[in-house]
Every structure is written in structure tokens, then in C-alpha cells.
Design a protein around this motif. Structure first.
Motif, PDB file in Angstrom:
ATOM      1  N   LEU A 130      -6.864  -9.968 -13.098  1.00 23.31           N
ATOM      2  CA  LEU A 130      -6.806  -8.456 -12.364  1.00 23.31           C
ATOM      3  C   LEU A 130      -7.766  -7.219 -13.068  1.00 23.31           C
ATOM      4  O   LEU A 130      -8.171  -6.453 -12.421  1.00 23.31           O
ATOM      5  N   GLY A 131      -7.783  -7.548 -14.379  1.00 25.47           N
ATOM      6  CA  GLY A 131      -9.031  -6.629 -15.015  1.00 25.47           C
ATOM      7  C   GLY A 131     -10.265  -6.661 -14.340  1.00 25.47           C
ATOM      8  O   GLY A 131     -11.386  -5.955 -14.520  1.00 25.47           O
ATOM      9  N   HIS A 132     -10.672  -7.646 -13.546  1.00 27.34           N
ATOM     10  CA  HIS A 132     -12.245  -7.960 -13.287  1.00 27.34           C
ATOM     11  C   HIS A 132     -12.098  -7.663 -11.600  1.00 27.34           C
ATOM     12  O   HIS A 132     -13.074  -8.375 -10.968  1.00 27.34           O
ATOM     13  N   ILE A 133     -11.026  -7.438 -10.931  1.00 25.43           N
ATOM     14  CA  ILE A 133     -11.364  -7.154  -9.627  1.00 25.43           C
ATOM     15  C   ILE A 133     -12.256  -5.959  -9.295  1.00 25.43           C
ATOM     16  O   ILE A 133     -12.330  -4.987 -10.154  1.00 25.43           O
ATOM     17  N   LYS A 146     -19.877  -5.711 -12.590  1.00 26.60           N
ATOM     18  CA  LYS A 146     -20.183  -4.339 -12.235  1.00 26.60           C
ATOM     19  C   LYS A 146     -18.755  -3.632 -11.438  1.00 26.60           C
ATOM     20  O   LYS A 146     -18.249  -4.353 -10.686  1.00 26.60           O
ATOM     21  N   GLY A 147     -18.702  -2.489 -11.930  1.00 25.13           N
ATOM     22  CA  GLY A 147     -17.554  -1.624 -11.236  1.00 25.13           C
ATOM     23  C   GLY A 147     -16.124  -2.267 -11.410  1.00 25.13           C
ATOM     24  O   GLY A 147     -15.417  -2.116 -10.426  1.00 25.13           O
ATOM     25  N   HIS A 148     -15.757  -3.042 -12.365  1.00 28.60           N
ATOM     26  CA  HIS A 148     -14.418  -3.608 -12.249  1.00 28.60           C
ATOM     27  C   HIS A 148     -13.291  -2.690 -12.806  1.00 28.60           C
ATOM     28  O   HIS A 148     -13.657  -1.668 -13.384  1.00 28.60           O
ATOM     29  N   LEU A 149     -11.935  -3.270 -12.744  1.00 23.99           N
ATOM     30  CA  LEU A 149     -10.932  -2.397 -13.005  1.00 23.99           C
ATOM     31  C   LEU A 149     -11.174  -1.788 -14.332  1.00 23.99           C
ATOM     32  O   LEU A 149     -10.756  -0.959 -15.000  1.00 23.99           O
ATOM     33  N   GLU A 150     -11.300  -2.896 -15.292  1.00 24.16           N
ATOM     34  CA  GLU A 150     -11.450  -2.683 -16.807  1.00 24.16           C
ATOM     35  C   GLU A 150     -12.584  -1.385 -17.294  1.00 24.16           C
ATOM     36  O   GLU A 150     -12.509  -0.827 -18.226  1.00 24.16           O
ATOM     37  N   CYS A 151     -13.661  -1.272 -16.330  1.00 23.71           N
ATOM     38  CA  CYS A 151     -14.466  -0.258 -16.302  1.00 23.71           C
ATOM     39  C   CYS A 151     -13.880   1.137 -16.440  1.00 23.71           C
ATOM     40  O   CYS A 151     -14.408   2.149 -16.932  1.00 23.71           O
ATOM     41  N   TYR A 152     -12.687   1.216 -15.766  1.00 23.71           N
ATOM     42  CA  TYR A 152     -12.062   2.412 -15.650  1.00 23.71           C
ATOM     43  C   TYR A 152     -11.000   2.602 -16.529  1.00 23.71           C
ATOM     44  O   TYR A 152     -10.731   3.730 -16.958  1.00 23.71           O
ATOM     45  N   PHE A 184      -5.779   2.154 -11.922  1.00 25.30           N
ATOM     46  CA  PHE A 184      -5.056   1.232 -12.340  1.00 25.30           C
ATOM     47  C   PHE A 184      -3.773   0.900 -11.420  1.00 25.30           C
ATOM     48  O   PHE A 184      -3.410  -0.279 -11.187  1.00 25.30           O
ATOM     49  N   CYS A 185      -3.124   2.102 -11.196  1.00 27.05           N
ATOM     50  CA  CYS A 185      -1.969   2.063 -10.470  1.00 27.05           C
ATOM     51  C   CYS A 185      -2.160   1.100  -9.112  1.00 27.05           C
ATOM     52  O   CYS A 185      -1.498   0.672  -8.637  1.00 27.05           O
ATOM     53  N   LYS A 186      -3.355   1.757  -8.365  1.00 29.86           N
ATOM     54  CA  LYS A 186      -3.613   1.023  -7.127  1.00 29.86           C
ATOM     55  C   LYS A 186      -3.785  -0.526  -7.541  1.00 29.86           C
ATOM     56  O   LYS A 186      -3.269  -1.175  -6.564  1.00 29.86           O
ATOM     57  N   ALA A 187      -4.682  -0.892  -8.420  1.00 29.46           N
ATOM     58  CA  ALA A 187      -4.737  -2.168  -8.610  1.00 29.46           C
ATOM     59  C   ALA A 187      -3.474  -2.970  -8.861  1.00 29.46           C
ATOM     60  O   ALA A 187      -3.261  -4.089  -8.302  1.00 29.46           O
ATOM     61  N   VAL A 188      -2.332  -2.265  -9.552  1.00 29.19           N
ATOM     62  CA  VAL A 188      -1.277  -3.084  -9.885  1.00 29.19           C
ATOM     63  C   VAL A 188      -0.333  -3.024  -8.374  1.00 29.19           C
ATOM     64  O   VAL A 188      -0.007  -4.096  -7.841  1.00 29.19           O
ATOM     65  N   ALA A 189      -0.623  -1.954  -7.489  1.00 29.88           N
ATOM     66  CA  ALA A 189       0.338  -2.130  -6.491  1.00 29.88           C
ATOM     67  C   ALA A 189      -0.469  -3.004  -5.442  1.00 29.88           C
ATOM     68  O   ALA A 189       0.289  -4.009  -4.653  1.00 29.88           O
ATOM     69  N   ASN A 190      -1.759  -3.532  -5.570  1.00 32.69           N
ATOM     70  CA  ASN A 190      -2.451  -4.557  -4.654  1.00 32.69           C
ATOM     71  C   ASN A 190      -1.677  -5.883  -5.227  1.00 32.69           C
ATOM     72  O   ASN A 190      -1.712  -6.740  -4.360  1.00 32.69           O
TER      73      ASN A 190
END
Ligand code: ZN
Length: 254
Positions: A130-133, A146-152, A184-190
Motif C-alpha cells: 500500500l505504501g507504494h501506490i 515518485k508520488g507514492h503514498l509514503e511520500c505524503y 492516507f485515509c483515501k488509500a485505506v478506503a481503496n
């Protein structure tokens, strides 16, 4: 006795498991020599090793947060090696007694473990990263992308964005829960939409310190039919526990 070990980028957690109870919890800086000595002293009959790495067929493919690229402990007892987030999710499924669950760890990086019908889902080896979506933007990620979840939102990017240690920000309840938290919350929702788990367990040295109430933000990004329980696991030894459970399971299959 079974030894559960969680080898992280900075610290290694270790505990003993007799099949029912966990004892002898210990934390020390990640170092191969210390680790070898501790394993010898434990006299364990099986060992579960959780590691912050991408593994395929037992081999480390990628471990950006570890201080070594490869390691061989030369163990002469049965052992298993598993990704740390997978161990976290496995421990959560045992402890919450849930067959379908996702576990998300937030520490230096973000990991996700998927448990389907009581078994870890690996895909071709490294499912659930998930960290690299891709979220978007040009910010470089530790994985080379570039621009992965972990960057935020992750230990390393929070330090960069806010100029303070993430753990301290959450412990003092001074994290602003702003647009980066929303990412982060959006990524978890996905992830919830993909797996429809009964529980989402969130832990790790940073994840375990998030205000659980703030995580209800995840529901804002989901259709109302999706309502898994979202639980913050405040136990820094969950990963080591998962590794110990897995080592116990593997002994049954010998
Ligand atoms: Zn990445």
C-alpha cells in the motif's frame, strides 16, 4: 519455546511464545551480531523472523529501510521468514479472531498485510504494498518511484514535511491530521473496497499512536455499505507475535 523476532530499520523486537503466552519481551538496536547472540541464548526450538523487506520465495528482493541488504543467521533450528506487515496482520487475525482482515503498519514506511480465510495472501510474493501506490506528484519515494503514498504519509516523509519526528508528533497529539492524513485515509478506503475486510487493524510505531477517532475519516471516502471496524493496535510487539504464531504453524506442518 518459540522465538518471535521483528527486525526493523532501527530496532529489533523479540519475544518468546509457549503456544499460549508471550514472555521475555526485548528491544535492541538492529544489529546482526547482537541478534545472533540473543538467538543462541534463547534456546528456542523454532524461530519466526519478521523483516521490513519485500520477499519472494524466501529471498529479500528489496529492503530500503534496513541497514543491510542480505543476511544469513546460519540457524540450526526450523525457522520462517515473513514480511513484517504480513506478520502484523496475521497476529491481528489471531488476536481479534477474524478470518478476513487487513493490517496496516506505519513506521518509517507503510506496509500492508492481507489475511484471507485465515491465511496470508502473498500474490506472487509481495502483494499489498500500500505504501507504494501512486497518489501523484513528483516527490521521490524511497523505493525509487515518485508520488507514492509514503511520500505524503509515513515516518520518513512526516519528518521531511513537518520537520519533527512522527512518533513524537503523534505521542504529543500535535499532528495536524491535515490533507496528508486525508491522502492516507483515501488509500485505506481503496484497500477496503478491494478486500472488504471485517477489520482494518492499524499499528506500528507511528500507526499505533494515531488517534483512533480521527480514522473515522476513512468512512468519508467509502460507500455506506462498507463499514469495517477500524482498530488502532497499541502493541509494539504485534509483528514479533505474528512471526511467532507463523513459526508455530510451520512446526505443525513438519
Ligand atoms: Zn515507493
Amino acid at each position: 519455546m518459540i522465538l518471535g523476532i521483528d527486525i526493523g530499520g532501527s530496532f529489533t523486537d523479540m519475544l518468546l511464545f509457549d503456544g499460549k503466552r508471550f514472555t521475555a519481551h526485548k528491544t535492541f538496536p538492529t544489529n546482526i551480531e547482537i541478534l545472533k547472540n540473543e538467538i543462541e541464548r534463547s534456546e528456542a526450538k523454532a524461530i519466526g523472523i519478521a523483516i521490513a523487506a519485500w520477499l519472494r520465495e524466501g529471498k529479500i528482493l528489496h529492503a530500503p529501510n534496513l541497514p543491510f541488504k542480505e543476511f544469513d543467521l546460519k540457524l540450526n533450528v526450523p525457522y520462517i521468514m515473513e514480511n513484517d506487515a504480513n506478520c502484523f496482520a496475521y497476529a491481528a487475525s489471531k488476536i481479534f479472531n477474524e478470518k478476513n482482515l487487513i493490517g496496516i503498519t506505519i513506521g518509517t514506511g507503510i506496509g500492508m498485510g492481507i489475511v484471507i480465510e485465515e491465511k496470508i495472501y502473498h500474490g506472487n510474493g509481495i502483494a499489498g504494498e500500500l505504501g507504494h501506490i501512486v497518489i501523484g506528484g513528483d516527490e521521490p519515494c524511497v523505493c525509487g518511484g515518485k508520488g507514492h503514498l509514503e511520500c505524503y504519509f509515513s515516518g520518513w516523509s512526516i519528518r521531511k514535511r513537518y520537520g519533527r519526528e512522527a512518533k513524537e508528533l503523534f505521542e504529543k497529539n500535535e499532528f495536524p491530521y491535515d490533507e496528508n492524513f486525508d491522502v492516507f485515509c483515501k488509500a485505506v478506503a481503496n484497500a477496503i473496497l478491494l478486500f472488504d475486510p471485517s477489520i482494518v487493524a492499524i499499528g506500528g510505531r507511528i500507526g499505533g499512536r494515531i488517534d483512533e477517532k480521527k480514522l473515522s475519516r476513512i468512512y468519508d471516502f467509502l460507500p455506506s455499505q462498507f463499514k469495517p471496524k477500524i482498530k488502532v493496535v497499541k502493541d509494539d510487539y504485534m509483528v514479533a507475535k505474528g512471526a511467532a504464531y507463523l513459526a508455530m504453524e510451520s512446526l505443525k506442518n513438519i
